[in-house]
Design an enzyme around this catalytic site. Structure first.
Site, PDB file in Angstrom:
ATOM      1  N   ASN A 156      51.900  77.120  32.952  1.00 21.14           N
ATOM      2  CA  ASN A 156      51.347  75.900  33.545  1.00 21.14           C
ATOM      3  C   ASN A 156      51.488  74.781  32.517  1.00 21.14           C
ATOM      4  O   ASN A 156      50.793  74.769  31.503  1.00 21.14           O
ATOM      5  CB  ASN A 156      49.882  76.141  33.908  1.00 21.14           C
ATOM      6  CG  ASN A 156      49.220  74.927  34.532  1.00 21.14           C
ATOM      7  OD1 ASN A 156      49.717  73.811  34.448  1.00 21.14           O
ATOM      8  ND2 ASN A 156      48.064  75.135  35.154  1.00 21.14           N
ATOM      9  N   HIS A 187      52.903  72.102  41.996  1.00 16.12           N
ATOM     10  CA  HIS A 187      52.488  72.267  40.605  1.00 16.12           C
ATOM     11  C   HIS A 187      52.480  73.747  40.270  1.00 16.12           C
ATOM     12  O   HIS A 187      51.976  74.571  41.036  1.00 16.12           O
ATOM     13  CB  HIS A 187      51.101  71.650  40.405  1.00 16.12           C
ATOM     14  CG  HIS A 187      50.439  72.088  39.140  1.00 16.12           C
ATOM     15  ND1 HIS A 187      51.032  71.943  37.911  1.00 16.12           N
ATOM     16  CD2 HIS A 187      49.239  72.701  38.911  1.00 16.12           C
ATOM     17  CE1 HIS A 187      50.238  72.441  36.981  1.00 16.12           C
ATOM     18  NE2 HIS A 187      49.148  72.904  37.561  1.00 16.12           N
ATOM     19  N   CYS A 203      46.918  67.814  36.191  1.00 18.78           N
ATOM     20  CA  CYS A 203      48.097  68.467  36.768  1.00 18.78           C
ATOM     21  C   CYS A 203      48.674  67.723  37.971  1.00 18.78           C
ATOM     22  O   CYS A 203      49.801  68.005  38.384  1.00 18.78           O
ATOM     23  CB  CYS A 203      47.765  69.905  37.153  1.00 18.78           C
ATOM     24  SG  CYS A 203      47.146  70.901  35.767  1.00 18.78           S
TER      25      CYS A 203
END
Length: 321
Positions: free
Chosen positions: A278, A248, A115
């Protein structure tokens, strides 16, 4: 002095939104209320079986190239951040290069920092440009995380989505990236990982994403706050001089906790997790492109991008648009 600036952004989300109720209808033991209360996620996009990370990256890249007003062959460096590559090799970046029709011998490689991958990729590209070795880079975050999810594990499968975001980064006379910092600590790898591997033609070990959610939350909030302060200190500015924070998009609780620690109003936090889920390395460039296209981020604005991911890896950059 050579600097680097973002010349264009682009993004792509596959298919129609998949709501929480859609997941329930598919047999997942959860509810819309349960997911929203814990994550803030209302929907996400999932790639069809025939779509790969490079396919998503291609559309996002074409949109970024168009926004920058450049042709594919104007690119001399391609970096793709992904944890879900099309294959073991060649790199997804090389496959993207082929799909875009780039035939000029541009360097192309992948970055795997989960990520945090887009922050890593953008920082690497900036160093290439500032060295004078390259003039214009295509930096992409692209993921099909739906391929590595255990759909019987409601604690993880409801969190993630698929997508891609891209930027064109080019040489400039004034700095567009004011500071950056990258970090990793591999001792924390068990709390977020896909532990399996391929050996002798077989999947060895567990091929699905596994996560200790509470441990990830505590670690993420700490390092996201630390690394944002680090880049502010590098640049010699305070958080009050920053127009936007683009973290993020892990879940809304991590975004809120990070904003509180930095003393930033949630009105200044670009938030897409509610409709994207996500998307790992794609989440930051997806959010950036959305904010550029809807007019929130305008020329002259300063913003922080920051990510944390499996490894553990984390990083941030302070940019001026």
């Amino acid at each position: 002095m050579i600097y680097a600036r973002i010349a264009g952004t682009g993004s792509f989300l596959p298919g129609e939104p998949i709501t929480n109720d859609d997941l329930v209808a598919r047999g997942i033991d959860t509810s819309d209320q349960w997911i929203i209360e814990r994550t803030g996620i209302r929907s996400r996009h999932l790639a069809s079986a025939e779509m790969s990370s490079s396919d998503l990256a291609k559309t996002a890249s074409e949109r970024a190239l168009d926004a920058a007003g450049v042709r594919p062959d104007d690119i001399d460096l391609i970096i793709v951040a992904t944890s879900t590559p099309d294959c073991i090799f060649p790199s997804t970046a090389a496959l993207l290069q082929s799909k875009l029709g780039i035939r000029n011998g541009a360097a192309a490689f992948d970055v795997q920092a989960v990520c945090s991958g887009f922050v890593y990729g953008l920082t690497i590209a900036e160093k290439f440009i500032r060295s004078g070795s390259h003039k214009r880079a295509l930096v992409v975050g692209a993921e099909v995380f739906s391929r590595i999810l255990d759909w019987s594990d409601r604690g993880t499968c409801v969190l993630f989505g698929d997508g891609a975001g891209a930027v064109v980064l080019e040489a400039a006379e004034a700095p567009g990236i004011l500071a950056s910092a990258l970090h990793a600590d591999g001792s924390h790898h068990p709390i977020l990982c896909v532990p399996g591997a391929v050996a002798a033609g077989q999947v060895v070990g567990d091929p699905f994403l596994r996560m200790d959610g509470q441990a990830v939350f505590k670690f993420a909030v700490r390092v996201l706050g630390d690394v944002a302060l680090e880049v502010l200190d590098q640049a010699g500015v305070t958080v009050d001089s920053v127009d936007w924070l683009i973290p993020h998009q892990a879940n809304i609780r991590i975004l809120q906790a990070t904003a509180r620690r930095l003393g930033v109003s949630m009105d200044k936090v670009i938030t897409t997790v509610d409709h994207h889920g996500n998307t790992s390395a794609a989440s930051i460039p997806l959010a950036l492109d959305l904010a550029v296209r809807d007019g929130r981020i305008r020329p002259g604005h300063r913003f922080i991008i920051e990510g944390v991911g499996g490894g553990f890896t984390w990083g941030a950059a302070l940019l001026q648009f």
